[in-house]
Enzyme design. Structure first.
Site, PDB file in Angstrom:
ATOM      1  N   LYS A   1      43.249  43.041  34.935  1.00  0.00           N
ATOM      2  CA  LYS A   1      42.157  43.240  35.882  1.00  0.00           C
ATOM      3  C   LYS A   1      42.063  44.715  36.230  1.00  0.00           C
ATOM      4  O   LYS A   1      42.950  45.494  35.876  1.00  0.00           O
ATOM      5  CB  LYS A   1      42.365  42.413  37.150  1.00  0.00           C
ATOM      6  CG  LYS A   1      43.707  42.642  37.842  1.00  0.00           C
ATOM      7  CD  LYS A   1      43.840  41.782  39.088  1.00  0.00           C
ATOM      8  CE  LYS A   1      44.066  40.327  38.711  1.00  0.00           C
ATOM      9  NZ  LYS A   1      43.118  39.421  39.316  1.00  0.00           N
ATOM     10  N   ARG A   2      40.985  45.076  36.905  1.00  0.00           N
ATOM     11  CA  ARG A   2      40.834  46.458  37.371  1.00  0.00           C
ATOM     12  C   ARG A   2      42.038  46.854  38.231  1.00  0.00           C
ATOM     13  O   ARG A   2      42.551  46.041  38.992  1.00  0.00           O
ATOM     14  CB  ARG A   2      39.536  46.559  38.181  1.00  0.00           C
ATOM     15  CG  ARG A   2      39.212  47.926  38.722  1.00  0.00           C
ATOM     16  CD  ARG A   2      37.780  47.950  39.236  1.00  0.00           C
ATOM     17  NE  ARG A   2      37.515  46.839  40.149  1.00  0.00           N
ATOM     18  CZ  ARG A   2      37.667  46.899  41.461  1.00  0.00           C
ATOM     19  NH1 ARG A   2      38.114  48.003  42.027  1.00  0.00           N
ATOM     20  NH2 ARG A   2      37.372  45.863  42.222  1.00  0.00           N
TER      21      ARG A   2
ATOM     22  N   HIS B   1      29.980  40.968  47.544  1.00  0.00           N
ATOM     23  CA  HIS B   1      31.113  40.811  46.622  1.00  0.00           C
ATOM     24  C   HIS B   1      32.397  41.450  47.123  1.00  0.00           C
ATOM     25  O   HIS B   1      33.356  41.562  46.359  1.00  0.00           O
ATOM     26  CB  HIS B   1      30.779  41.427  45.261  1.00  0.00           C
ATOM     27  CG  HIS B   1      29.926  40.573  44.386  1.00  0.00           C
ATOM     28  ND1 HIS B   1      30.406  39.516  43.653  1.00  0.00           N
ATOM     29  CD2 HIS B   1      28.595  40.610  44.153  1.00  0.00           C
ATOM     30  CE1 HIS B   1      29.416  38.952  42.990  1.00  0.00           C
ATOM     31  NE2 HIS B   1      28.309  39.596  43.276  1.00  0.00           N
TER      32      HIS B   1
ATOM     33  N   LYS C   1      45.013  44.812  44.593  1.00  0.00           N
ATOM     34  CA  LYS C   1      45.302  43.808  43.576  1.00  0.00           C
ATOM     35  C   LYS C   1      46.797  43.743  43.260  1.00  0.00           C
ATOM     36  O   LYS C   1      47.263  42.824  42.615  1.00  0.00           O
ATOM     37  CB  LYS C   1      44.487  44.080  42.308  1.00  0.00           C
ATOM     38  CG  LYS C   1      42.976  43.884  42.532  1.00  0.00           C
ATOM     39  CD  LYS C   1      42.171  44.198  41.287  1.00  0.00           C
ATOM     40  CE  LYS C   1      40.676  44.109  41.524  1.00  0.00           C
ATOM     41  NZ  LYS C   1      40.189  42.733  41.708  1.00  0.00           N
TER      42      LYS C   1
ATOM     43  N   THR D   1      37.333  36.168  38.988  1.00  0.00           N
ATOM     44  CA  THR D   1      36.925  35.230  37.924  1.00  0.00           C
ATOM     45  C   THR D   1      37.971  35.203  36.808  1.00  0.00           C
ATOM     46  O   THR D   1      38.034  34.246  36.052  1.00  0.00           O
ATOM     47  CB  THR D   1      35.555  35.602  37.337  1.00  0.00           C
ATOM     48  OG1 THR D   1      35.570  36.969  36.903  1.00  0.00           O
ATOM     49  CG2 THR D   1      34.450  35.408  38.364  1.00  0.00           C
TER      50      THR D   1
ATOM     51  N   LYS E   1      39.302  32.114  34.275  1.00  0.00           N
ATOM     52  CA  LYS E   1      39.381  32.179  32.808  1.00  0.00           C
ATOM     53  C   LYS E   1      40.786  31.861  32.320  1.00  0.00           C
ATOM     54  O   LYS E   1      40.964  31.151  31.322  1.00  0.00           O
ATOM     55  CB  LYS E   1      38.945  33.571  32.338  1.00  0.00           C
ATOM     56  CG  LYS E   1      37.488  33.890  32.635  1.00  0.00           C
ATOM     57  CD  LYS E   1      37.228  35.391  32.538  1.00  0.00           C
ATOM     58  CE  LYS E   1      35.919  35.750  33.212  1.00  0.00           C
ATOM     59  NZ  LYS E   1      35.793  37.200  33.456  1.00  0.00           N
TER      60      LYS E   1
END
Length: 845
Positions: free
Chosen positions: A564-565, A373, A570, A672, A676
């Protein structure tokens, strides 16, 4: 609570079916559970009592399907997927079970007639604290899809007493609060103490020769921990299949030492209990300390050993020879957290069940499959040899033996390549020695998969390149997916109903049927309905933001959301640079024409990750300034919604206009959240990273806002020597943004607060924010222009939804079944359960 009329009571008493689905039967069952299970009556019942009563009412209607599923699987000895995961971010169970049972409307009517509001009861449910982010949410989606597709499966993990943490924001900083999700009980689980198992830790090993003259090893542990399973039914959507999520709680074999107590050592009397229970106390304990590392490794062997022992119990219960373990079970390792399964299955087969090495190794490789992952080297777990030896001495011996045989294979295939041997060894010997868990998973599994096409390609070319060259046949891609049941049907019922009114509801189980929506993309009335629904959902979020944050936002603005985290790769701070760019433009020209935007953030930073927490502080500091500057008016608002969770996602995703997926290319495995958001009609601004690549390919480049360097360009720029200061000095707007932060404008004049973040960007900028800055700003300017053309935006939104069929977790699971698991569906008929109940054989011990 209103009184139930007498005629209704009479009808309820006449109804005979204890688990009937009529409104009257549901009302009677609800009142029964309030009385007999909660021990309450309406005048003294709390909202939680009502929730619990309703949850038990729904669970009762699952039990027939759950037990019947177990009966059929047992009788047929069905091949079963065992999904091993450190996280299962399930989200609240009640609403999802109502949707999957198909009784949402009946239950809503029943509780309404009893004077209650279903939405209030749904909100009352504590979200299980069993996961952190995408890894755990993916596992939950996969359990939903396996049940919906009627795939025999067991999810295995830890029943954490406390989740990772509840997030509060104080003075702009993240504050971690204990997540006591179990404090009011969990109505969905059933404890199974009769299936308890024991896990060894520490101690030493002893070699001996058995009665047949064979070399054997006996492990003498320092500590033994008891694992007790707790089972939760996972129901498929409108099927009779209810699979099981089995979570392990750690207990001491003897919880109380009477000798210690009687001698006055009251702490010592419960010492073993406290030490043992730590293993299932909290999700992801901070591993900055040696104690934290030890606890994490102990958690991993605990749930893996419990799960494998449980599988062996099932094999024997179903009269399957242990030599056929791999025919009964396929064990999917969800990342490296369960990678110790390679050594543990070998230990169980060899030491506990007297199997020879070669046969045990063949069974282990055929049974296990590994999902990677991450592309982040630091996330590929490795454990110090000293720690490993002290906690798992027998496993270390087995790993050394595996490594010996494996390196002999490597030598045979690549003779004379000593560097390759060093790189591929299961033991990292550069400096302090470590066990490389990703390497162990690769060697001990028959399949290695990435979770997006680009991710898998980069694994093969970079992160696991040596293993791909060694075992190319093992590698395959399985692009992630999400369940439309939770993330559309449950969380976005208005859009669900509109879609189903046009194309029917087959898309809920066959997401590619959304393609039929393309026929309505030029229908003015349909487009108007689409916009009206989006507007209504945004107004709901406006009210929530006002209530939670006290911030008034413009519902007609672009809802630009990044949820998100928090992690530097990111790049939430790139988003921050854009906000300040727009703010600077307004300050330079207060009358400038800017498309109004509401920037919404959500997500948690790991407790020990200072830079991520500093980014959260920066965003909240920007919000304090921007939201209160009269020059800005209602053109920009910045909102940080605390405590990201599945509940949060269900509220926020449907309201998004723009989805921020802006990680540096080559770092995000898949994502993901991107799926969504798009499934709910948001347009994506993103880099060509992770599953963004495939989403853009599916929805069309013209319906996706792409920017930034590609993964090969990132590698090339870093190879040439990246100098972020060059970008700072050559880009006027970028320099103005950085200078405004440095000046203390967002920190009440404190020029030191954000200095660590600015120093990181100016002198290292590991994730290339400066290199991508101008492309991002230009792309965002384009977003603003397109949003002004509401017809065009609506068309793009509809096409995004219509073309998301590939990204169902159902498709992902079908791919796993076909390419890795070699498993078929096992349909369950309710009639078989009734027959089984009527023809119960006498009970035997």
């Amino acid at each position: 609570m209103q009184t139930v009329p007498n005629h209704q009571v009479e009808n309820l008493q006449i109804e005979d079916d204890r688990t009937g689905l009529s409104v009257e039967c549901l009302k009677r069952a609800f009142l029964d559970n309030l009385f007999y299970v909660q021990g309450k009556f309406p005048k003294i019942a709390t909202k939680n009592d009502y929730y619990m009563a309703l949850a038990y009412t729904v669970r009762d209607r699952l039990l027939q399907r759950w037990i019947n599923t177990a009966v059929i699987y047992t009788e047929r000895a069905s091949r079963t997927v065992s999904y091993l995961s450190a996280e299962f971010l399930m989200g609240p169970h009640l609403g999802n079970n109502l949707v999957n049972l198909g009784i949402y409307d009946q239950v809503k009517q029943a509780v309404s007639e009893l004077g209650l509001d279903l939405e209030d009861l749904l909100e009352q449910e504590e979200e299980p604290g069993l996961g952190n982010g995408g890894l755990g949410r993916l596992a939950a989606c996969y359990l939903d899809s396996m049940a919906t597709l009627e795939i025999p499966s067991l999810g295995y993990g830890i029943r954490y007493e406390f989740g990772i943490f509840d997030q509060d924001i104080r003075d702009g900083w993240q504050v971690e609060i204990t997540d006591k999700w179990l404090h009011c009980g969990n109505p969905w689980e059933i404890a199974r103490p009769e299936w308890e198992v024991y896990v060894k830790l520490g101690g030493h090993t002893e070699a001996y020769t058995d009665e047949h003259g064979r070399y054997r090893v006996r492990w003498i542990p320092y500590q033994v921990v008891k694992g007790v399973p707790h089972d939760t039914p996972i129901l498929g959507y409108k099927t009779n299949t209810a699979n099981t999520l089995r979570l392990w709680t750690a207990e001491a074999p003897e919880s109380f030492d009477f000798g210690a107590f009687n001698s006055g050592d009251y702490l010592g009397a419960v010492q073993a209990k406290m030490v043992s229970e730590n293993l299932s106390k909290v999700l992801y304990p901070n591993d900055d300390s040696s104690q934290g590392k030890r606890l994490r490794l102990a958690q991993q062997i605990f749930f893996v050993s419990c799960s494998l022992q449980d599988m062996i119990r099932i094999v024997f219960r179903q009269n399957v020879p242990l030599e056929k373990f791999h025919e009964k079970f396929v064990v999917q390792l969800n990342d490296t957290h369960p990678a110790i399964a390679v050594a543990e299955l070998m230990r169980l087969l060899i030491d506990e069940h007297d199997m020879g090495w070669d046969q045990a190794w063949s069974i282990t490789q055929k049974s296990l499959a590994y999902t990677n992952h991450t592309l982040l080297p630091e996330a590929l777990e490795r454990w110090p040899i000293s720690l490993f030896r002290s906690l798992l001495p027998r496993h270390l011996e087995i790993i050394y033996e595996i490594n010996y045989h494996f390196l002999e294979e490597v030598k045979a295939k690549f003779p004379g390549d000593s560097d390759r041997l060093r790189r591929m060894s299961l033991i990292d010997e550069s400096g302090e020695k470590y066990v490389r868990m990703a390497h162990l998973a690769c060697v001990g599994s028959h399949s290695i998969n990435g979770v997006a096409a680009l991710h898998t390609k980069l694994l093969q070319q970079d992160v696991l390149r040596d293993f791909y060259q060694m075992y190319p046949e093992k590698f395959n891609n399985k692009t992630n997916g999400v369940t439309p049941r939770r993330f559309m049907v449950l969380s976005n019922p208005r859009l669900t109903n509109l879609i189903s009114s046009k194309i029917g509801d087959s898309w809920i189980k066959h997401l590619k049927d959304l393609k039929k929506l393309e026929a309505f993309v030029d229908d003015p009335e349909f487009c108007h309905q689409w916009r009206s629904i989006k507007s209504a959902i945004k107004h709901d979020l406006v009210a929530y933001i006002q209530k939670q944050n006290g911030i008034s936002v413009n519902p007609d603005s672009i809802f630009d959301i990044q949820a998100k985290r928090f992690h530097e790769y990111k790049r939430q701070h790139l988003n921050a640079l854009h906000i300040i760019t727009l703010y600077n433009r307004i300050k330079a020209n207060p009358d400038i024409d800017i498309t109004p935007r509401t920037f919404i953030f959500g997500g948690k930073a790991a407790p020990g990750y200072y830079m991520a927490k500093l980014i959260i502080k920066l965003l909240n500091s920007i919000a304090d300034v921007v939201n209160n500057d009269p020059d800005v008016r209602d053109r920009l608002k910045v909102v940080f919604l605390k405590d990201y969770s599945v509940k949060f996602a269900q509220r926020v995703y449907p309201a998004a206009d723009l989805s921020e997926q802006i990680s540096m290319a080559g770092k995000e495995a898949s994502g993901t959240g991107n799926m969504k958001f798009a499934l709910n009609g948001a347009l994506t601004i993103g880099t060509l990273d992770g599953a963004n690549v495939e989403i853009r390919d599916e929805v069309g480049a013209e319906n996706f806002f792409i920017f930034g360097l590609t993964a090969p360009e990132v590698y090339a720029l870093k190879a040439r020597g990246y100098r972020p200061l060059d970008y700072y000095h050559s880009n006027r707007e970028l320099k103005a943004v950085i200078d405004r932060i440095a000046s203390g404008h967002f920190s009440h004049g404190d020029t030191q607060l954000f200095k660590p973040l600015l120093d990181s960007l100016l002198h290292r900028d590991e994730y290339l924010l400066f290199a991508d800055y101008q492309a991002y700003i230009d792309c965002q300017d384009n977003v603003s222009q397109v949003y002004r053309d509401r017809d065009r935006w609506t068309r793009m939104s509809i096409l995004n939804v219509a073309r998301m069929g590939k990204f169902s977790s159902d498709r992902s699971i079908r791919d796993y079944c076909q390419d890795i698991w070699n498993i078929q569906s096992v349909p369950i008929e309710l009639g078989e359960c009734i027959q089984a109940k009527e023809n119960m054989r006498p009970i035997t011990m």
